[in-house]
Design a protein around this motif. Structure first.
Motif, PDB file in Angstrom:
ATOM      1  N   SER A 434      26.884  15.832 -92.110  1.00  0.00           N
ATOM      2  CA  SER A 434      26.661  14.515 -91.258  1.00  0.00           C
ATOM      3  C   SER A 434      27.940  14.338 -90.436  1.00  0.00           C
ATOM      4  CB  SER A 434      27.036  13.846 -92.431  1.00  0.00           C
ATOM      5  OG  SER A 434      26.783  13.623 -92.814  1.00  0.00           O
ATOM      6  N   VAL A 435      28.630  15.224 -90.623  1.00  0.00           N
ATOM      7  CA  VAL A 435      30.854  15.438 -89.707  1.00  0.00           C
ATOM      8  C   VAL A 435      29.785  16.189 -88.266  1.00  0.00           C
ATOM      9  CG1 VAL A 435      32.686  16.086 -89.051  1.00  0.00           C
ATOM     10  CG2 VAL A 435      32.414  14.736 -91.700  1.00  0.00           C
ATOM     11  N   LEU A 436      28.917  16.887 -88.822  1.00  0.00           N
ATOM     12  CA  LEU A 436      28.330  17.956 -87.660  1.00  0.00           C
ATOM     13  C   LEU A 436      27.827  16.868 -86.691  1.00  0.00           C
ATOM     14  CD1 LEU A 436      29.058  20.696 -85.866  1.00  0.00           C
ATOM     15  CD2 LEU A 436      26.943  21.160 -87.374  1.00  0.00           C
ATOM     16  N   LEU A 437      27.091  16.511 -87.310  1.00  0.00           N
ATOM     17  CA  LEU A 437      25.490  15.650 -86.665  1.00  0.00           C
ATOM     18  C   LEU A 437      27.026  14.459 -85.388  1.00  0.00           C
ATOM     19  CD1 LEU A 437      23.501  14.143 -85.358  1.00  0.00           C
ATOM     20  CD2 LEU A 437      23.911  12.733 -87.960  1.00  0.00           C
ATOM     21  N   PHE A 438      28.090  13.980 -86.384  1.00  0.00           N
ATOM     22  CA  PHE A 438      28.670  12.932 -85.290  1.00  0.00           C
ATOM     23  C   PHE A 438      29.556  13.561 -83.726  1.00  0.00           C
ATOM     24  CE2 PHE A 438      33.248  11.560 -84.652  1.00  0.00           C
ATOM     25  CZ  PHE A 438      32.801  10.493 -85.078  1.00  0.00           C
ATOM     26  N   GLN A 439      30.114  14.908 -84.454  1.00  0.00           N
ATOM     27  CA  GLN A 439      30.769  15.681 -83.941  1.00  0.00           C
ATOM     28  C   GLN A 439      29.303  16.076 -82.167  1.00  0.00           C
ATOM     29  OE1 GLN A 439      31.861  18.804 -85.958  1.00  0.00           O
ATOM     30  NE2 GLN A 439      34.178  18.043 -86.248  1.00  0.00           N
ATOM     31  N   PRO A 472      19.082   5.564 -83.911  1.00  0.00           N
ATOM     32  CA  PRO A 472      19.527   4.746 -84.612  1.00  0.00           C
ATOM     33  C   PRO A 472      18.500   5.209 -86.156  1.00  0.00           C
ATOM     34  CG  PRO A 472      19.838   3.244 -82.591  1.00  0.00           C
ATOM     35  CD  PRO A 472      18.959   4.088 -82.530  1.00  0.00           C
ATOM     36  N   SER A 473      17.107   5.014 -85.752  1.00  0.00           N
ATOM     37  CA  SER A 473      16.803   3.893 -87.217  1.00  0.00           C
ATOM     38  C   SER A 473      16.680   5.525 -87.249  1.00  0.00           C
ATOM     39  CB  SER A 473      15.049   4.055 -86.710  1.00  0.00           C
ATOM     40  OG  SER A 473      15.150   5.050 -85.795  1.00  0.00           O
ATOM     41  N   SER A 474      16.129   6.488 -87.139  1.00  0.00           N
ATOM     42  CA  SER A 474      15.964   8.098 -87.867  1.00  0.00           C
ATOM     43  C   SER A 474      17.599   8.269 -88.090  1.00  0.00           C
ATOM     44  CB  SER A 474      15.450   9.090 -86.475  1.00  0.00           C
ATOM     45  OG  SER A 474      16.600   9.217 -85.635  1.00  0.00           O
ATOM     46  N   THR A 475      17.752   8.232 -87.399  1.00  0.00           N
ATOM     47  CA  THR A 475      19.721   8.725 -87.657  1.00  0.00           C
ATOM     48  C   THR A 475      20.369   7.415 -88.999  1.00  0.00           C
ATOM     49  OG1 THR A 475      20.493   8.375 -85.526  1.00  0.00           O
ATOM     50  CG2 THR A 475      22.316   8.545 -87.471  1.00  0.00           C
ATOM     51  N   GLU A 476      20.141   6.584 -89.143  1.00  0.00           N
ATOM     52  CA  GLU A 476      19.891   5.549 -90.519  1.00  0.00           C
ATOM     53  C   GLU A 476      19.148   6.235 -91.611  1.00  0.00           C
ATOM     54  OE1 GLU A 476      18.236   2.013 -89.916  1.00  0.00           O
ATOM     55  OE2 GLU A 476      20.337   0.856 -89.133  1.00  0.00           O
ATOM     56  N   GLU A 477      17.911   7.241 -91.932  1.00  0.00           N
ATOM     57  CA  GLU A 477      17.472   7.779 -92.486  1.00  0.00           C
ATOM     58  C   GLU A 477      18.371   9.069 -92.828  1.00  0.00           C
ATOM     59  OE1 GLU A 477      14.082   8.647 -90.830  1.00  0.00           O
ATOM     60  OE2 GLU A 477      12.597   6.394 -91.216  1.00  0.00           O
ATOM     61  N   LYS A 478      19.053   9.722 -92.145  1.00  0.00           N
ATOM     62  CA  LYS A 478      19.731  10.828 -92.558  1.00  0.00           C
ATOM     63  C   LYS A 478      20.928  10.739 -93.426  1.00  0.00           C
ATOM     64  CE  LYS A 478      15.826  13.162 -91.260  1.00  0.00           C
ATOM     65  NZ  LYS A 478      15.036  14.231 -92.373  1.00  0.00           N
ATOM     66  N   LEU A 479      21.126   9.432 -92.965  1.00  0.00           N
ATOM     67  CA  LEU A 479      23.048   9.610 -93.359  1.00  0.00           C
ATOM     68  C   LEU A 479      23.057   8.761 -94.458  1.00  0.00           C
ATOM     69  CD1 LEU A 479      24.248   8.750 -89.494  1.00  0.00           C
ATOM     70  CD2 LEU A 479      24.514  10.922 -90.886  1.00  0.00           C
ATOM     71  N   GLN A 480      24.288   8.831 -95.865  1.00  0.00           N
ATOM     72  CA  GLN A 480      24.223   7.544 -96.202  1.00  0.00           C
ATOM     73  C   GLN A 480      25.617   7.214 -96.090  1.00  0.00           C
ATOM     74  OE1 GLN A 480      23.107   8.062 -99.826  1.00  0.00           O
ATOM     75  NE2 GLN A 480      23.178   9.942 -99.725  1.00  0.00           N
ATOM     76  N   PRO A 481      24.909   5.182 -96.803  1.00  0.00           N
ATOM     77  CA  PRO A 481      25.515   4.520 -96.022  1.00  0.00           C
ATOM     78  C   PRO A 481      26.617   4.663 -95.976  1.00  0.00           C
ATOM     79  CG  PRO A 481      23.441   3.686 -96.856  1.00  0.00           C
ATOM     80  CD  PRO A 481      23.265   4.581 -96.774  1.00  0.00           C
ATOM     81  N   HIS A 482      27.167   5.326 -97.351  1.00  0.00           N
ATOM     82  CA  HIS A 482      28.130   5.320 -98.456  1.00  0.00           C
ATOM     83  C   HIS A 482      29.415   6.335 -97.504  1.00  0.00           C
ATOM     84  CE1 HIS A 482      26.676   8.303-100.611  1.00  0.00           C
ATOM     85  NE2 HIS A 482      28.438   8.722-100.849  1.00  0.00           N
ATOM     86  N   TYR A 483      28.738   6.840 -96.493  1.00  0.00           N
ATOM     87  CA  TYR A 483      30.164   7.888 -95.704  1.00  0.00           C
ATOM     88  C   TYR A 483      30.921   6.937 -94.879  1.00  0.00           C
ATOM     89  CZ  TYR A 483      26.892  12.092 -97.449  1.00  0.00           C
ATOM     90  OH  TYR A 483      26.587  13.105 -98.414  1.00  0.00           O
ATOM     91  N   PRO A 484      32.001   7.515 -94.433  1.00  0.00           N
ATOM     92  CA  PRO A 484      32.658   6.539 -93.748  1.00  0.00           C
ATOM     93  C   PRO A 484      32.189   6.745 -92.863  1.00  0.00           C
ATOM     94  CG  PRO A 484      34.390   7.586 -95.427  1.00  0.00           C
ATOM     95  CD  PRO A 484      32.495   8.295 -95.624  1.00  0.00           C
ATOM     96  N   ILE A 485      31.617   8.295 -92.189  1.00  0.00           N
ATOM     97  CA  ILE A 485      31.546   8.313 -90.879  1.00  0.00           C
ATOM     98  C   ILE A 485      29.898   7.327 -90.225  1.00  0.00           C
ATOM     99  CG2 ILE A 485      29.552  10.411 -90.490  1.00  0.00           C
ATOM    100  CD1 ILE A 485      31.968  11.625 -88.947  1.00  0.00           C
ATOM    101  N   TYR A 486      29.483   6.957 -91.381  1.00  0.00           N
ATOM    102  CA  TYR A 486      28.359   5.919 -91.084  1.00  0.00           C
ATOM    103  C   TYR A 486      28.312   5.473 -89.839  1.00  0.00           C
ATOM    104  CZ  TYR A 486      23.697   3.933 -92.133  1.00  0.00           C
ATOM    105  OH  TYR A 486      22.982   2.882 -92.365  1.00  0.00           O
ATOM    106  N   GLY A 487      29.158   4.615 -89.713  1.00  0.00           N
ATOM    107  CA  GLY A 487      28.698   3.557 -88.979  1.00  0.00           C
ATOM    108  C   GLY A 487      29.247   4.161 -87.576  1.00  0.00           C
ATOM    109  N   PRO A 488      30.297   4.741 -87.457  1.00  0.00           N
ATOM    110  CA  PRO A 488      30.569   5.489 -85.941  1.00  0.00           C
ATOM    111  C   PRO A 488      29.133   6.295 -85.319  1.00  0.00           C
ATOM    112  CG  PRO A 488      32.385   5.359 -87.125  1.00  0.00           C
ATOM    113  CD  PRO A 488      31.384   4.717 -88.045  1.00  0.00           C
TER     114      PRO A 488
END
Length: 503
Positions: A434-439, A472-488
């Motif tokens: 998830s962090v790598l996806l954000f970066q 955004p919809s495909s990203t929501e399916e891959k990330l856990q909503p409780h991850y701090p990096i989810y919204g950014p």
């Protein structure tokens, strides 16, 4: 300090001996050692109205200290922050001079929720007739227990008896009916009123002990079901009423060379990255024990990425990186880019080739993380000091432009992003991925925003993939909503999709 770095002195925090001594005396050592910076500013919030205070930044929170320093209060946890932005306005409560040079920083966050007590109806496994007694640790922080005792009566016990008293209120809202009317609370046994003398007693059908036991069991089962239903309804009502209400903290830095916004962005990014990574058990083990793998070059890049994330307030870093017009950082940028297809044509057995490819993939991930940190540094410093700082995002991308492997490197990062988001298997990304996806999203967004060559390259090779899969919809399916990096991450993907559609 050498003259080559003197023009970047505004980037370094000024030490305040009085505040520094106060923090050292009144904070734990672990907190004091992780204070990144502090700066005076005018504070406006829902409880503070235009007060001159110190904003103190640690790894995890923003603190506010009085001016002069007498008390330190935790204001915002980075885990609750939703956005940090500069506001382009002229505050009318400042003087004309301060109004022109003010940096207005708005922090949007969700406040902490107070502790809640258990519902006052009986739960499964608890005796009916009285509401459950919550232990003292379950009290809300704003409702302290009085410490004075009655004669020979401990305060703790007194509190428990007060909690055990039945409520005197006889009316309730429609969404939470009176438990007594539903048979949830047992009432004391009262004798039946005598029948009128002119009416005979109605005949009572005989009942066996087995029937009475069955009726009692059924009554208890119904009571438990109603209690469970009411509990779920109350929790749902509380969740609706306590929707994440966003509030704002406004910091007005009146120093023209303020670095407060830069450090806020850096601290927030560092927090959401680290807290997301620590959710992964393997990362936690690797971060607390020496690793026997991750090759030396990969380890160097990972070390440098952490160094950039954690040492932005160090004077030595700025003077070293910016010396001689960024000669060192230029060499670092050109050294980290490599050909992602280089190991595919290497000679050797299939197992050796597969191992080399795995090591190369790990290196490319580390290179992406380091490049992200460098771009983040360029982005934040250029926002605060447009005229005094040459290490901007555009400058970094111009340094990389002549590299022969830049386009294959960017293609690899884009291909990895599309591959992750287009995966239809429904697999959820772990914290490290998830962090790598954000970066990667931040890296590719910088290419689209600040480089015509790289933006056109991505448009030519990945236009359709970005339009249909990087959403955004495909990203929501891959990330856990409780991850701090989810919204950014969702915001970055939305920006990427908007730029692709405009081109």
């Amino acid at each position: 300090m050498a003259r080559s770095g003197s023009e970047f002195l505004p980037l370094l925090p000024r030490r305040n001996a009085r505040l520094d001594s106060f923090l050292k005396r009144n904070t734990e050592r672990a907190l004091y050692e992780r204070i990144r910076t502090y700066e005076p500013c005018v504070v406006v919030s829902d409880v503070i109205n235009k007060v001159y205070m110190y904003a103190v930044l640690s790894d995890e929170r923003v603190y506010l200290a009085e001016y002069p320093p007498r008390a330190l209060t935790a204001a915002v946890s980075f885990g609750r922050v939703r956005d940090i932005e500069l506001v382009n306005d002229l505050p009318d409560f400042l003087s004309a001079k301060d109004r022109e040079r003010c940096q207005h920083i708005r922090i949007t966050y969700v406040p902490e929720k107070p502790a809640e007590k258990e519902p006052d109806w009986p739960q499964r496994g608890k005796k009916a007739g009285l509401p459950p007694v919550a232990p003292p640790a379950r009290r809300a922080s704003h409702c302290p227990i009085k410490t004075h005792n009655l004669k020979g009566y401990p305060a703790d016990r007194r509190w428990k008896e007060e909690e055990l008293r039945p409520p005197l209120k006889t009316t309730r809202s429609a969404s939470c009916p009176d438990p007594e009317t539903l048979g949830l609370l047992r009432t004391p046994h009262l004798p039946h009123p005598p029948h009128p003398p002119h009416l005979p007693h109605p005949p009572q059908p005989p009942s066996s002990p087995g029937e009475e036991g069955l009726k009692t069991a059924e009554s208890r089962q119904v009571t438990r079901r109603i209690s469970s239903i009411l509990t779920r309804l109350l929790r749902r009502e509380r969740a609706t009423a306590d929707e994440e209400r966003e509030v704002e903290l406004h910091l007005y830095a009146v120093c023209q060379t303020s670095t407060l916004y830069l450090h806020l962005q850096s601290s927030w990014n560092s927090f959401i990255i680290k807290s997301t990574l620590l959710l992964d058990p393997l990362y936690r083990r690797r971060s607390t024990a020496p690793s026997d793998s991750i090759r030396l070059s990969t380890l160097i890049l990972q070390t440098l990425a952490i160094m950039f994330r954690e040492t932005e307030v160090e004077a030595a870093r700025s003077s070293l990186l910016f010396a001689k017009k960024g000669a060192l950082i230029s060499r670092l940028l050109l050294a980290l880019i490599c050909d992602p297809d280089g190991e595919k044509h290497s000679r050797g057995s299939a197992s050796d080739s597969e191992q080399l490819q795995a090591l190369l993939s790990e290196y490319l991930d580390a290179a992406c993380s380091l490049l992200f940190e460098l771009l983040l540094m360029g982005f934040e410093t250029s926002r605060c000091f447009q005229g005094d700082n040459f290490v901007s995002v555009c400058w970094i991308l111009r340094v990389l432009q002549p590299h022969p492997n830049l386009l294959p490197f960017i293609r690899h990062q884009a291909r990895q992003l599309v591959q992750v988001l287009s995966d239809q298997q429904g697999s959820i990304l772990g914290p490290v991925q998830s962090v790598l996806l954000f970066q990667r999203c931040r890296l590719l967004l910088a290419c689209l925003q600040h480089s015509n060559q790289l933006g056109q390259h991505l448009q030519t090779h990945f236009r359709e993939e970005f339009r249909y899969f990087v959403t955004p919809s495909s990203t929501e399916e891959k990330l856990q909503p409780h991850y701090p990096i989810y919204g950014p991450t969702l915001r970055l993907v939305q920006c990427i999709q908007t730029l692709i559609q405009r081109r």
